[in-house]
Design an enzyme around this catalytic site. Structure first.
Site, PDB file in Angstrom:
ATOM      1  N   LYS A 284       0.798  -1.221   0.000  1.00  0.00           N
ATOM      2  CA  LYS A 284       0.000   0.000   0.000  1.00  0.00           C
ATOM      3  C   LYS A 284       0.832   1.274   0.000  1.00  0.00           C
ATOM      4  O   LYS A 284       0.418   2.286  -0.580  1.00  0.00           O
ATOM      5  CB  LYS A 284      -0.968   0.017   1.194  1.00  0.00           C
TER       6      LYS A 284
ATOM      7  N   ASP B  45     -10.142   2.860   2.070  1.00  0.00           N
ATOM      8  CA  ASP B  45     -10.247   2.198   3.377  1.00  0.00           C
ATOM      9  C   ASP B  45     -10.913   3.110   4.402  1.00  0.00           C
ATOM     10  O   ASP B  45     -11.829   2.701   5.125  1.00  0.00           O
ATOM     11  CB  ASP B  45      -8.857   1.795   3.882  1.00  0.00           C
TER      12      ASP B  45
ATOM     13  N   ARG C  10      -0.695  -1.857  22.235  1.00  0.00           N
ATOM     14  CA  ARG C  10       0.156  -2.628  23.131  1.00  0.00           C
ATOM     15  C   ARG C  10       1.589  -2.116  23.082  1.00  0.00           C
ATOM     16  O   ARG C  10       2.236  -1.944  24.106  1.00  0.00           O
ATOM     17  CB  ARG C  10       0.111  -4.118  22.735  1.00  0.00           C
TER      18      ARG C  10
END
Length: 522
Positions: A317, A353, A400
């Protein structure tokens, strides 16, 4: 056909290269001028043993005919053959049953005639390729035709013409020569050398070139601009889906070709979704998925084969952007392209997207003035943050890995929290952009089962399974849920609108993909 040139520096290395490439290539070219100590009978025997279908071309280029003047270890490299020794080698190849021998037009009519006479005496089926190369430029179309006719005059079974491309327009000169040769029912190998000539390498076979040349991964090129066997095979596959043409640009009435480019793509639902939609929209066209890793070659294929549109997925992409002519402002801001439109040779990159996600969100909640927690820091998280800010919402990044999460938060000037602190956040909606919970880990969730209770709406960009553990937990807490299927369908509809100018059949697309996924889950 795809031919790999064996250019290894030693006989032993050449034997190993033959063994590696025989299963993948249609033909091999034994470059005897580059293989130090090469034993032709052994090399040909190895090729026949590796594959009884492979074609063998035997070539010896003199220094002035080659782009690779030095071969092998300088300390052990053999002395260049005399013209007499070269003729002896080519006659030996005829006697050994080579499928082709290659001799330069510059060798002269007498030398070529001598080989033809020897072949007749031997009652050999070996075909003679008469070659012409220009290592510095591409001549005019008129000059190329003159050279072609000179090769034909020698009685060549196959003509090979390979100049050096200095600019993109040089490729069209050579491709047009293929059409000229085919009109005379003559076989020809034609392409351009050099980086600017790569496009001819990926389109020549579609125009009618007898074969194309490739290189093994990590191997030494026999001419600049060669692509790997894998890339050439991928392009060959792609071309099978499009009709043969000898025109540089298809007519409006021609069937349109659409592709998905990425790695992996094997389990993608995009071909099913898009082909169903194209049929319903009465658009004459076909959509296929291709696993590719070389963005530059893939974009060259789109240009050369007049592919109308492409979907781009991971890991290409961002990489594809440097090969496009124009990039939409939203895609530029996001730093990612998932859609390419080919408008008469001008390739423009877009990103649907974020549009797909925003549309899916708007079906459940207004965005302006609301706060959205985004789990993840990858490309989809970036699209979510961009769209939410553009629509007047407030994103919060949770991840995270703190370094990546903080970097994304800085980019969009919004708060960041480590995943361990997600229970302390109050917001309107939660969006999971990670792969946690994707098939086959369907019993995993990025957060504890109690967390969704803090939100009105919970979104998961995963669409396989249709309802992830996160969404099941959210539904149990009374939240509105948005599955990844919604985003997937909406971004696909955006692509179809860009490619065709028409509205896509959203309900049909959703029904088709949902049914397939339900069948997979059952």
């Amino acid at each position: 056909m795809i031919c790999v040139s064996i250019t290894e520096a030693t006989h032993q290395e050449a034997l190993q290269a033959i063994e590696r490439c025989a299963p993948a290539a249609d033909a091999i070219e034994l470059r005897m001028d580059l293989i130090t100590g090469g034993d032709l009978p052994q090399l040909m025997a190895a090729a026949r043993h590796a594959s009884n279908l492979i074609k063998i071309i035997v070539t010896y280029r003199r220094k002035e005919e080659s782009l690779i003047p030095e071969a092998g270890d300088p300390a052990t490299r053999k002395i260049e053959m005399t013209k007499t020794a070269k003729m002896k080698l080519l006659k030996q190849a005829v006697g050994l049953g080579a499928d082709f021998i290659d001799i330069e037009l510059a060798a002269g009519e007498r030398a070529i005639s001598q080989l033809q006479s020897f072949r007749r005496k031997q009652k050999s089926l070996t075909r003679i390729i008469v070659s012409w190369h220009d290592t510095s430029k591409t001549p005019s179309p008129a000059k190329l035709k003159e050279i072609f006719l000179a090769c034909v005059k020698t009685g060549a079974d196959l003509v090979k013409i390979v100049p050096y491309a200095r600019k993109m327009s040089d490729n069209l000169k050579v491709l047009s020569l293929i059409a000229y040769a085919k009109a005379q029912n003559r076989d020809i190998i034609a392409m351009c050398m050099g980086d600017e000539g790569k496009i001819s390498r990926v389109t020549a076979s579609q125009w009618g070139s007898y074969l194309g040349f490739a290189v093994l991964p990590g191997g030494k090129q026999s001419a600049p601009g060669q692509l790997t066997v894998q890339v050439m095979k991928q392009i060959e596959q792609l071309m099978k889906g499009s009709s043969h043409t000898t025109r540089p640009v298809p007519a409006i009435s021609d069937a349109l070709t659409f592709v998905l480019l990425g790695n992996p793509v094997r389990h993608s639902m995009s071909p099913l979704m898009h082909n169903t939609a194209l049929a319903a929209m009465q658009v004459e066209g076909h959509y296929s998925a291709f696993c590719v890793s070389d963005a530059g070659a893939a974009i060259a294929g789109i240009r050369g084969m007049n592919i109308r549109g492409a979907s781009v997925t991971i890991p290409l992409k961002t990489e594809v952007m440097e090969y496009l002519d124009e990039i939409d402002a939203d895609a530029l801001a996001l730093g990612a392209v998932n859609t390419i439109v080919n408008d008469a040779g001008i390739l423009t990159g877009y990103n649907t997207d974020w549009l797909g996600l925003m549309q899916a969100l708007k079906n459940k909640i207004s965005i302006s003035g609301k706060t959205f927690v985004i789990i993840g820091a990858g490309g989809t998280a970036r699209a979510a943050a961009y769209g939410i800010k553009k629509e007047g919402g407030r994103p919060i990044i949770v991840n995270r890995t703190q370094e990546k999460g903080k970097a994304l938060a800085v980019r969009f000037d919004c708060p960041f929290y480590p995943l361990a602190d997600i229970g302390k956040i109050q917001a309107d909606a939660l969006i999971n952009t990670t792969s946690v919970g994707m098939y086959p880990q369907i019993h995993q969730s990025p957060v504890d089962a109690a967390i969704p209770a803090n939100y009105q709406v919970v979104v998961d960009v995963i669409y396989n399974p249709l309802k992830t553990k996160l969404l099941r937990d959210a539904e149990a807490k009374g939240c509105k849920i948005v599955s990844g299927l919604e985003m997937f369908i909406c971004q696909g509809a955006g692509q179809l609108k860009l490619w065709t100018g028409r509205e896509a059949p959203l309900a049909l697309m959703k029904k088709t993909v949902r049914e397939r996924l339900e069948n997979l889950e059952s």
